[in-house]
Design an enzyme around this catalytic site. Structure first.
Site, PDB file in Angstrom:
ATOM      1  N   ASN A 159      -5.460  12.378   0.245  1.00 12.97           N
ATOM      2  CA  ASN A 159      -4.633  11.793   0.792  1.00 12.97           C
ATOM      3  C   ASN A 159      -5.974  11.267   1.390  1.00 12.97           C
ATOM      4  O   ASN A 159      -7.238  11.174   1.506  1.00 12.97           O
ATOM      5  CB  ASN A 159      -3.608  12.285   1.192  1.00 12.97           C
ATOM      6  CG  ASN A 159      -2.571  11.224   1.744  1.00 12.97           C
ATOM      7  OD1 ASN A 159      -2.175  11.076   0.846  1.00 12.97           O
ATOM      8  ND2 ASN A 159      -2.395  11.637   2.928  1.00 12.97           N
ATOM      9  N   LYS A 160      -5.102  10.004   2.609  1.00 10.29           N
ATOM     10  CA  LYS A 160      -5.519   9.400   3.569  1.00 10.29           C
ATOM     11  C   LYS A 160      -6.556  10.327   4.348  1.00 10.29           C
ATOM     12  O   LYS A 160      -6.889  11.630   4.516  1.00 10.29           O
ATOM     13  CB  LYS A 160      -4.886   8.981   4.788  1.00 10.29           C
ATOM     14  CG  LYS A 160      -5.331   7.634   5.829  1.00 10.29           C
ATOM     15  CD  LYS A 160      -6.564   6.733   4.717  1.00 10.29           C
ATOM     16  CE  LYS A 160      -5.437   5.883   4.069  1.00 10.29           C
ATOM     17  NZ  LYS A 160      -6.565   5.074   2.871  1.00 10.29           N
ATOM     18  N   ARG A 211      -7.522  -0.489  -7.066  1.00 14.60           N
ATOM     19  CA  ARG A 211      -7.895   0.995  -6.487  1.00 14.60           C
ATOM     20  C   ARG A 211      -7.725   1.894  -6.946  1.00 14.60           C
ATOM     21  O   ARG A 211      -7.348   1.938  -8.344  1.00 14.60           O
ATOM     22  CB  ARG A 211      -6.931   0.780  -4.572  1.00 14.60           C
ATOM     23  CG  ARG A 211      -7.318  -0.566  -4.125  1.00 14.60           C
ATOM     24  CD  ARG A 211      -5.775   0.255  -2.886  1.00 14.60           C
ATOM     25  NE  ARG A 211      -6.849   0.997  -1.660  1.00 14.60           N
ATOM     26  CZ  ARG A 211      -5.731   1.222  -0.831  1.00 14.60           C
ATOM     27  NH1 ARG A 211      -4.476   0.897  -0.296  1.00 14.60           N
ATOM     28  NH2 ARG A 211      -6.463   2.642  -0.819  1.00 14.60           N
ATOM     29  N   GLN A 237      -2.921   3.710   9.908  1.00 12.48           N
ATOM     30  CA  GLN A 237      -1.404   2.980   9.450  1.00 12.48           C
ATOM     31  C   GLN A 237      -0.453   4.089  10.087  1.00 12.48           C
ATOM     32  O   GLN A 237       0.595   3.906  10.253  1.00 12.48           O
ATOM     33  CB  GLN A 237      -1.634   3.656   7.945  1.00 12.48           C
ATOM     34  CG  GLN A 237      -2.011   2.763   6.813  1.00 12.48           C
ATOM     35  CD  GLN A 237      -3.518   3.405   6.608  1.00 12.48           C
ATOM     36  OE1 GLN A 237      -4.620   3.624   7.666  1.00 12.48           O
ATOM     37  NE2 GLN A 237      -4.631   3.093   5.222  1.00 12.48           N
ATOM     38  N   ASP A 296      -1.909  11.063  -2.966  1.00  8.82           N
ATOM     39  CA  ASP A 296      -2.193   9.775  -3.682  1.00  8.82           C
ATOM     40  C   ASP A 296      -2.964   9.985  -5.300  1.00  8.82           C
ATOM     41  O   ASP A 296      -2.543   9.760  -6.399  1.00  8.82           O
ATOM     42  CB  ASP A 296      -3.701   9.282  -2.850  1.00  8.82           C
ATOM     43  CG  ASP A 296      -3.316   8.554  -2.645  1.00  8.82           C
ATOM     44  OD1 ASP A 296      -3.433   8.035  -0.866  1.00  8.82           O
ATOM     45  OD2 ASP A 296      -3.140   6.541  -2.207  1.00  8.82           O
ATOM     46  N   ARG A 355       1.002  -1.390   0.218  1.00 10.77           N
ATOM     47  CA  ARG A 355      -0.336  -0.042   0.411  1.00 10.77           C
ATOM     48  C   ARG A 355       0.919   1.191  -0.331  1.00 10.77           C
ATOM     49  O   ARG A 355       1.975   0.955  -0.023  1.00 10.77           O
ATOM     50  CB  ARG A 355      -0.829  -0.035   1.014  1.00 10.77           C
ATOM     51  CG  ARG A 355      -0.107   0.140   2.285  1.00 10.77           C
ATOM     52  CD  ARG A 355      -0.868   0.322   3.933  1.00 10.77           C
ATOM     53  NE  ARG A 355      -0.739   1.917   3.711  1.00 10.77           N
ATOM     54  CZ  ARG A 355       0.674   2.316   3.707  1.00 10.77           C
ATOM     55  NH1 ARG A 355       1.305   1.863   3.714  1.00 10.77           N
ATOM     56  NH2 ARG A 355       0.509   4.138   3.534  1.00 10.77           N
ATOM     57  N   GLY A 356       0.201   2.520  -0.394  1.00  8.94           N
ATOM     58  CA  GLY A 356       0.989   3.615  -0.141  1.00  8.94           C
ATOM     59  C   GLY A 356       0.802   4.228  -1.637  1.00  8.94           C
ATOM     60  O   GLY A 356       1.695   2.985  -2.634  1.00  8.94           O
ATOM     61  N   ALA A 357       1.134   4.995  -2.564  1.00 14.24           N
ATOM     62  CA  ALA A 357       0.781   5.357  -3.843  1.00 14.24           C
ATOM     63  C   ALA A 357       1.875   5.159  -4.186  1.00 14.24           C
ATOM     64  O   ALA A 357       1.682   4.122  -5.303  1.00 14.24           O
ATOM     65  CB  ALA A 357       0.183   6.471  -3.702  1.00 14.24           C
TER      66      ALA A 357
HETATM   67  O1  MRU Z   1      -4.669   3.332   1.383  1.00 16.89           O
HETATM   68  P1  MRU Z   1      -3.211   4.133   1.913  1.00 16.89           P
HETATM   69  O2  MRU Z   1      -2.897   2.587   3.184  1.00 16.89           O
HETATM   70  O3  MRU Z   1      -3.145   3.065   0.675  1.00 16.89           O
HETATM   71  O4  MRU Z   1      -3.219   5.107   1.948  1.00 16.89           O
HETATM   72  C1  MRU Z   1      -1.562   5.573   1.904  1.00 16.89           C
HETATM   73  C2  MRU Z   1      -2.150   6.936   1.806  1.00 16.89           C
HETATM   74  O5  MRU Z   1      -3.267   7.846   2.048  1.00 16.89           O
HETATM   75  C3  MRU Z   1      -0.663   8.261   1.821  1.00 16.89           C
HETATM   76  O6  MRU Z   1      -0.866   8.998   2.663  1.00 16.89           O
HETATM   77  C4  MRU Z   1      -0.413   7.910   0.436  1.00 16.89           C
HETATM   78  O7  MRU Z   1      -0.368   6.993  -0.450  1.00 16.89           O
HETATM   79  C5  MRU Z   1       0.473   8.939  -0.464  1.00 16.89           C
HETATM   80  S1  MRU Z   1       1.922   8.235   0.057  1.00 16.89           S
HETATM   81  C6  MRU Z   1       2.018   7.031   0.450  1.00 16.89           C
END
Ligand code: MRU
Length: 355
Positions: free
Chosen positions: A255-256, A97, A204, A245, A54-56
């Site tokens: 973002n999250k 996703r 997270q 993201d 996970r994470g962009a």
């Molecule tokens: O749902 P996730 O855990 O993949 O979400 C991640 C985030 O929102 C991060 O802040 C984002 O991907 C930016 S940097 C990795």
């Protein structure tokens, strides 16, 4: 990266025979450091959907390698057939996703490579897909290092930095993105105090950000999301660093979930608020944040996950958007590997991407 590298876990790698992708299963952290081997399209799709990876930026790197792993299974096919199936597999992975642009960006890059191949040797293009995956990975590491160099100019020794979700090396490899100035500055001898929002509902911030920073010896305090205001009001936060993201052309960014609330608080308390991410996160085809598709996840993540018993009645509805959009007016600056974009973002993001 030496100082903190020793304490890091490897996040994504190819197996020795290059027929599988091995990932650190992030759903098992912080209590279990377990690796998971992915050898087919369905497990790759699930790994993204279930947030094992996970994470962009990490999803982008993973997608590059996953396409190589899938391509390897088709080496015997005539090129036309290979090309058709390769595109189909990319479409399938892309459906896992919707919000982070990096997934579709990496998949498009692999598909474009195959589309532009003017030979007929399937084995040759499969090898090239492998090289492209490694290139995406290397470029990502370089991106993170450059974000660190730009981002560190925004803080000074002793600063308090608040972050939301996880945009550290687990999510982005290298130094991470939002954490990049923190790791890099620490290596230069600076000291920071980091506040990590726990980041409901999937935690997270608790499970991943506080874990990776503490493991690297960085001073980190975990707070509930609802505590950001009191901490900011106390004067302990000098800057907010978050990941992204998808950044729309006007500087709005997804973002999250919870990020936009943090930005509103930061504005209220006069604290600079920055988002840090690779330039591949800027989506010029998305004019504003209203055009970003927000992933909605299973409501059971709110009511049941992490608890031994459900925390709400069965009949209670719940709503679980995984991301929100922060209005560009709340953003002080956008840090990419190409430098820092300041308002007006509409104009300055374009200039930055031309560098
Ligand atoms: O749902 P996730 O855990 O993949 O979400 C991640 C985030 O929102 C991060 O802040 C984002 O991907 C930016 S940097 C990795």
């Amino acid at each position: 990266m030496e100082g903190t590298k020793k304490t890091r876990l490897e996040v994504i790698r190819l197996s020795e025979d290059e027929k599988s992708v091995i990932i650190l299963d992030q759903t098992r952290l912080p209590n279990h450091e377990e690796y998971f081997t992915i050898s087919d399209a369905e497990s790759a799709w699930n790994a993204i959907k279930l947030l094992q990876v996970r994470g962009a930026p990490a999803i982008g790197v993973f997608a590059g390698y996953a396409m190589y792993m899938l391509a390897q299974k088709m080496t015997e096919k005539p090129f036309d057939e290979f090309k058709e199936e390769f595109r189909e597999q990319a479409r399938y992975l892309n459906s896992s996703r919707p919000t982070a642009v990096n997934l579709s960006w990496a998949l498009k890059r692999q598909v474009a490579l195959v589309d532009s191949y003017d030979g007929t040797e399937t084995a040759e293009i499969v090898r090239m897909v492998g090289e492209e995956a490694a290139k995406i990975d290397d470029e990502n590491a370089e991106m993170s290092r450059r974000i660190a160099e730009h981002g560190v100019t925004l803080v000074k020794d002793g600063d308090g930095i608040l972050t939301h979700c996880n945009a550290g090396y687990l999510a982005c490899l290298g130094y991470g993105t939002a954490t990049a100035p923190i790791y890099y500055g620490t290596e230069q001898g600076m000291k920071f105090h980091v506040f990590s929002d726990e980041t409901r509902p999937l935690l997270q911030g608790a499970r991943l950000t506080s874990y990776e920073l503490a493991r690297a010896g960085i001073d980190v305090t975990l707070i509930c999301d609802s505590m950001a205001s009191i901490v900011m009001k106390s004067g302990a936060v000098d800057a907010v660093f978050v990941g992204c993201d998808r950044i729309a052309a006007n500087g709005d960014f997804a973002n999250k979930i919870g990020t936009s609330g943090v930005a509103i608080l930061a504005k209220h308390y006069g604290i600079p608020f920055y988002t840090l991410g690779p330039s591949s996160t800027i989506d010029f085809d998305t004019p504003t944040g209203d055009d970003i598709h927000i992933e909605e996840r299973d409501p059971r993540e709110i009511k049941e996950m992490w608890y031994s018993e459900p925390m709400a009645l069965e009949e209670v509805h719940s709503y679980n958007p995984s991301f929100d959009v922060t209005d560009h007016e709340l953003v002080t600056g956008i840090v990419t590997e190409n430098g820092i974009a300041w308002p007006p973002f509409e104009e300055n993001l374009k200039k930055l991407n031309m560098k």
